[in-house]
Design an enzyme around this catalytic site. Structure first.
Site, PDB file in Angstrom:
ATOM      1  N   CYS C 164       0.860  -0.720   0.002  1.00  0.00           N
ATOM      2  CA  CYS C 164      -0.087   0.284  -0.049  1.00  0.00           C
ATOM      3  C   CYS C 164       0.605   1.492  -0.355  1.00  0.00           C
ATOM      4  O   CYS C 164       0.156   1.959  -0.205  1.00  0.00           O
ATOM      5  CB  CYS C 164      -0.799  -0.141   1.088  1.00  0.00           C
ATOM      6  N   HIS C 304      -3.004   9.220   5.398  1.00  0.00           N
ATOM      7  CA  HIS C 304      -2.639   7.962   5.229  1.00  0.00           C
ATOM      8  C   HIS C 304      -4.270   7.392   5.145  1.00  0.00           C
ATOM      9  O   HIS C 304      -5.267   6.894   4.225  1.00  0.00           O
ATOM     10  CB  HIS C 304      -2.226   6.756   5.599  1.00  0.00           C
ATOM     11  N   GLU C 315      -1.243   7.214  12.585  1.00  0.00           N
ATOM     12  CA  GLU C 315      -0.352   8.510  12.214  1.00  0.00           C
ATOM     13  C   GLU C 315      -0.330   9.509  12.627  1.00  0.00           C
ATOM     14  O   GLU C 315      -0.118  10.254  12.932  1.00  0.00           O
ATOM     15  CB  GLU C 315      -0.922   8.486  10.706  1.00  0.00           C
ATOM     16  N   LYS C 336      -9.495   9.207   0.841  1.00  0.00           N
ATOM     17  CA  LYS C 336      -9.736   8.136   1.177  1.00  0.00           C
ATOM     18  C   LYS C 336     -11.410   7.936   1.284  1.00  0.00           C
ATOM     19  O   LYS C 336     -12.011   7.252   1.135  1.00  0.00           O
ATOM     20  CB  LYS C 336      -9.053   7.278   1.888  1.00  0.00           C
ATOM     21  N   HIS C 341      -9.049   3.551  -0.660  1.00  0.00           N
ATOM     22  CA  HIS C 341      -8.417   2.803  -0.159  1.00  0.00           C
ATOM     23  C   HIS C 341      -7.603   2.001  -2.270  1.00  0.00           C
ATOM     24  O   HIS C 341      -8.412   0.681  -1.948  1.00  0.00           O
ATOM     25  CB  HIS C 341      -7.786   2.221   0.443  1.00  0.00           C
ATOM     26  N   PHE C 400       0.624  -2.934   4.926  1.00  0.00           N
ATOM     27  CA  PHE C 400       1.378  -4.516   4.955  1.00  0.00           C
ATOM     28  C   PHE C 400       2.968  -4.268   4.413  1.00  0.00           C
ATOM     29  O   PHE C 400       3.439  -4.544   3.495  1.00  0.00           O
ATOM     30  CB  PHE C 400       0.293  -5.234   4.566  1.00  0.00           C
TER      31      PHE C 400
END
Lengths: 84, 406, 417
Positions: C164, C304, C315, C336, C341, C400
């Protein structure tokens, strides 16, 4: 009536997540916390999915993160089996 | 000024489990190509591959990692373990942010994902494993190596088919030049399940021969494709001064130069950009062609590609002026693992003063004008080597390795 | 220097449409229409209304390319046109490509799998039904190759597949190649089209995607107290990147300068995040240092903001750790909430949003944010876009494998032209 034993759970855990990091699986694991066994949330999610397939017991998402020991899992599964 | 140096190698190949066993096999001409045994291959038009025999991940990795990893990741983790062990990097030798991981991957965790596709479509979505979300994707080896070894520096995963493994080493070198003293790098692939096997056959370049000794014949007039294999190599690459400062007990050699180019679009009629990759890598290393002692060729095993490579080599070095070899004839093409295994072989050539031979190939068309090392190893001082790798669709990568001046 | 932008997202069939969506504060998420989503836990997604014929792809290209490649090529062509750069005046050996993707040809893999395996009944697949393109789906570096062919690039071409963070890392990679002199012009960006049963079910399994199926338009709710996971999306963004001198010389319009970039790994867990945000904070600190930008100069954080609890808290901690008190004074928003996403692609799409924020002087909002998670106590720009001068943007990604990346975009010296 089907019940899930500690031995059954041990087998499912090993299949889903491998053997515990600590060499405690040969002893009584019922009250050892999953953290201490080296099983993380993914391991428990995979285990819960397998229990749903094999035993027909759905563990709700929010409960999975709360389960701390094998005994808690067994109680939840066996209570649910007893009611069905 | 010196480029970064290789201080550890972990290698798993179809003809050798571990770097020294691989090297012994290569010098003795022992191959690892045979009929696929992982599944019933009888209905497939190609049946030979380079398989690593008897790999039991449980013998090498903690049980907790096994259900969440594809065989390609298991091989990569073992290779990384061995590389770090070989380099004897003591805990605390580097800060966590000073150690990165750059790997290449061409096929991802494909057997694992094949199993999950099957579960999805035969048992339903709830049967899909939680691990599918990361066991498949191309970053998995970088991520798992980082976690297992607590490497928190700049890290990445690159894909460029067979060229990607050299790109990873090139990017690791760049990462070191930008200030990270140690990077674990290389590539490992394994895609020998029925679906991935069919996909490889679809490339149109896989040899359909049934004779393991005659199936993969790069630079031969009878070349009719390549044999895929599994495995690869992971290297520990360190800034030369960092290796010196920690008193590294061995240095295999220096990654002295690197370049990557891409071919013009198919059908454009313009010449391949491989020659430019060679020239740029030599320039990057500050070396003249006559300073290179051996070329480890990409060795596609497809006539048109072999010709392009032979032309590029003879154009830069002169006709027959440099020994050319392809020990990958013993392992098959390993995709992202191919380049790193050749870099390891080049470093061992430097160490032992011997060029390993190309097996199988007997009849090299005279028009190729290359001195292909065949039959037996060629002894003699080797102080530098050029390693080439090309990826389908036009990727060209070149790495220059050189004896380290310590 | 970013001199050309091309974007495709849900609700955004051009860069302009994309920006209009972001400033409107509405979400382009909906119930999945590509297949029957009823067997799945999460049934919502941000699907693009992408028509390859209308986008000008030839029948041959449509047959040959996976959907993710199509998105990448279409965005590359838009970015090239937008840049005004005549590629035939540039030495092709000085032009490179860096393309990010997390799951690459997932859509085509799944389609081919069903054909080859008799809908999943057989483990051995039937080579008689093999598509000639199957190898292109197995090995996804065909994607950067397709992009390279659009401009006949012959410099360094690669695919960065870091899950990602791929879309941030591919652009960061391209900047490094320009800076070291390996290329003068880079086509960089990312593409992912993961709305396909295998990807939906693997995120179902780890419960990362939202089960809020009754209200698809409001399902993506980063930082909100009631958020329940991310909404899967597809999309792509591509950029033309040139070095400063070259862009100046030809009088190019410069959207923004990418002045700093760094990536770190948490070496903690393939999917889990520690709450302290340590590694993301380190990536931010190093990106700021490379940019020679003080933390206090950051005037917008493009988050993010995936909308999972662990991410939003992670975050938020990382911003406080890296920016100190300034984190509380800086607007933070997650696009997002509007475009979902799109895994590896979203990092590049967020770079596009960051560059457009500088150009237009508008901070896009976090849609669907009504009441913030009490653990998330920064200014997340709820619901409505904010007009303000934006000179320096921090955009981050987390993925990930433990990847944590950060990039600084800056108003080009001499202003936006």
């Amino acid at each position: 009536m089907t019940t899930m034993t500690t031995e059954d759970l041990r087998r499912v855990l090993i299949e889903c997540a491998g053997e515990a990091e600590q060499d405690v699986l040969s002893g009584d694991i019922a009250d050892v916390e999953f953290d201490d066994l080296g099983y993380d949330s993914l391991a428990l999610m995979e285990t819960a999915a397998r229990i749903a397939q094999d035993y027909g017991v759905q563990i709700p998402d929010e409960r999975i993160v709360e389960l701390r020991t094998p005994r808690e899992v067994l109680e939840l599964v066996n209570n649910s089996l007893a009611q069905s | 000024m010196s480029g970064p140096v290789v201080t550890g190698i972990g290698l798993l190949a179809p003809n050798g489990f571990g770097v020294e066993r691989y090297w012994e096999a290569v010098l003795e001409g022992r191959g690892g190509i045979g009929r696929i045994t992982r599944f019933d291959v009888s209905r497939y038009p190609a049946r030979l591959a380079g398989q690593i025999p008897d790999f039991r991940a449980a013998d090498h990795l903690p049980s907790r990692l096994l259900p969440q990893t594809d065989i390609s990741t298991q091989l990569a983790l073992v290779a990384a373990d061995w590389a770090l062990l070989d380099a004897k990097i003591e805990p605390g030798a580097f800060a966590d942010y000073d150690m990165g991981v750059v790997t290449s991957n061409a096929c991802g965790g494909f057997e694992f994902t094949h199993r999950e596709f099957k579960k999805l479509w035969s048992q339903g979505p709830k049967a899909v494993s939680v691990y599918e979300s990361f066991a498949w994707f191309y970053a998995v080896n970088t991520g798992q190596i980082s976690i297992r070894n607590e490497l928190r520096g700049p890290s990445s995963a690159l894909v460029a088919e067979q060229a990607g493994g050299l790109d990873a080493i090139g990017h690791a070198r760049r990462t070191i030049a930008r200030g990270t003293p140690m990077v674990v790098t290389g590539g490992v692939d394994s895609a020998l399940d029925p679906w991935a096997w069919a996909a490889q056959i679809a490339s149109g370049r896989v040899s359909r021969s049934a004779d393991p000794r005659r199936a993969y014949l790069p630079f031969d007039s009878a070349a009719e494709g390549y044999v895929p294999g599994e495995g690869g190599a992971i290297l520990v690459l360190e800034a030369a001064d960092a290796a010196r400062a920690r008193g590294a007990h061995q240095v295999y050699g220096e990654i002295a130069g690197y370049a990557a180019t891409f071919d013009p679009p198919p059908g454009s009629g313009a010449p391949s950009a491989l020659r430019r990759a060679v020239e740029l890598a030599l320039a990057d290393a500050g070396m003249r062609p006559d300073e290179i002692d051996v070329v480890f060729a990409d060795a596609a095993g497809v006539a048109d590609l072999d010709r392009v490579e032979a032309e590029a080599i003879s154009a830069v070095f002169g006709a027959g002026a440099v020994p050319v070899t392809a020990p990958k004839t013993l392992t098959g093409r390993l995709y992202s693992g191919g380049g790193p295994v050749d870099v390891a072989a080049a470093l061992l050539s430097i160490r032992d003063g011997v060029v390993p031979p190309t097996s199988g190939t007997t009849d090299v068309p005279s028009g190729y004008r290359i001195d292909l090392v065949r039959g037996v190893p060629r002894a003699g001082r080797v102080s530098s080597a050029l390693v080439l790798a090309r990826g389908k669709w036009g990727f060209n990568a070149a790495v220059v390795v050189r004896e380290a001046t310590v | 220097m970013i001199t050309g932008i091309g974007v495709r997202t849900a609700g955004g069939n051009s860069t302009k449409e994309f920006w209009n969506l972001l400033t409107s504060g509405s979400s382009a998420t909906r119930r999945i229409s590509f297949f029957d989503p009823s067997p799945y836990r999460s049934q919502v997604a941000a699907e693009a209304d992408f028509d390859p014929v209308h986008e000008g792809l030839s029948p041959l290209e449509i047959r040959r390319m996976d959907r993710a490649s199509q998105f990448a090529v279409v965005c590359a062509r838009e970015a090239v046109a937008d840049s005004g750069l005549e590629f035939d005046t540039v030495d092709p050996s000085r032009v490179g490509v860096s393309l990010g993707s997390a799951v690459a040809a997932a859509t085509s893999l799944e389609q081919e799998y069903l054909v080859l395996s008799d809908s999943g009944r057989d483990w051995l697949v039937d080579p008689a039904n093999l598509s000639p393109h199957m190898f292109d789906y197995l090995v996804p570096s065909v994607m950067p190759a397709e992009v390279a062919w659009t401009v006949a690039a012959q410099g360094p071409v690669t695919m960065v597949s870091n899950g990602c963070t791929s879309g941030l890392d591919s652009v960061g990679h391209a900047c490094q190649l320009i800076r070291e002199g390996s290329a003068e012009v880079m086509l960089a960006g990312a593409s992912d089209t993961p709305i396909t049963p295998i990807v939906v079910s693997c995120f179902d399994a780890i419960k990362a995607t939202t089960p809020r199926n009754d209200d698809p338009e409001h399902a993506s709710r980063p930082f909100d107290r009631t958020r329940t996971g991310f909404v899967l999306a597809e999309g792509a963004a591509m950029f033309v990147l040139e070095d400063y001198d070259r862009a100046r010389r030809r009088g190019a319009r410069v959207y923004a300068e990418i002045s700093g970039y760094a990536t770190r790994c948490n070496a903690y867990h393939m999917t889990g995040l520690k709450t302290d945000g340590r590694e993301m904070a380190e990536a931010i600190r190093v990106a700021l240092a490379e940019s020679r930008t003080a933390a206090t100069a950051v005037d917008y954080i493009n988050a993010h903001g995936s909308g999972t609890r662990q991410n939003d808290r992670h975050e938020t901690a990382a911003y406080k750790r890296s920016l100190g008190e300034h984190a509380y004074r800086t607007p933070v928003s997650s696009i997002k909430s509007m475009v979902g996403h799109s895994l590896g692609a979203i990092g590049s799409i967020e770079i596009a949003a960051s560059a457009l924020a500088i150009e237009h002087g508008v901070v896009p909002p976090t849609a669907n944010l009504h009441e913030a998670d009490p653990e998330c106590d920064l200014d997340y720009v709820p619901l409505t876009a904010r007009e303000q001068r934006v000179d320096t943007v921090l955009t981050v990604g987390s993925g990930f494998g433990g990847f944590q990346s950060a990039m600084i975009l800056r108003r080009p010296t001499g202003g936006v032209r």
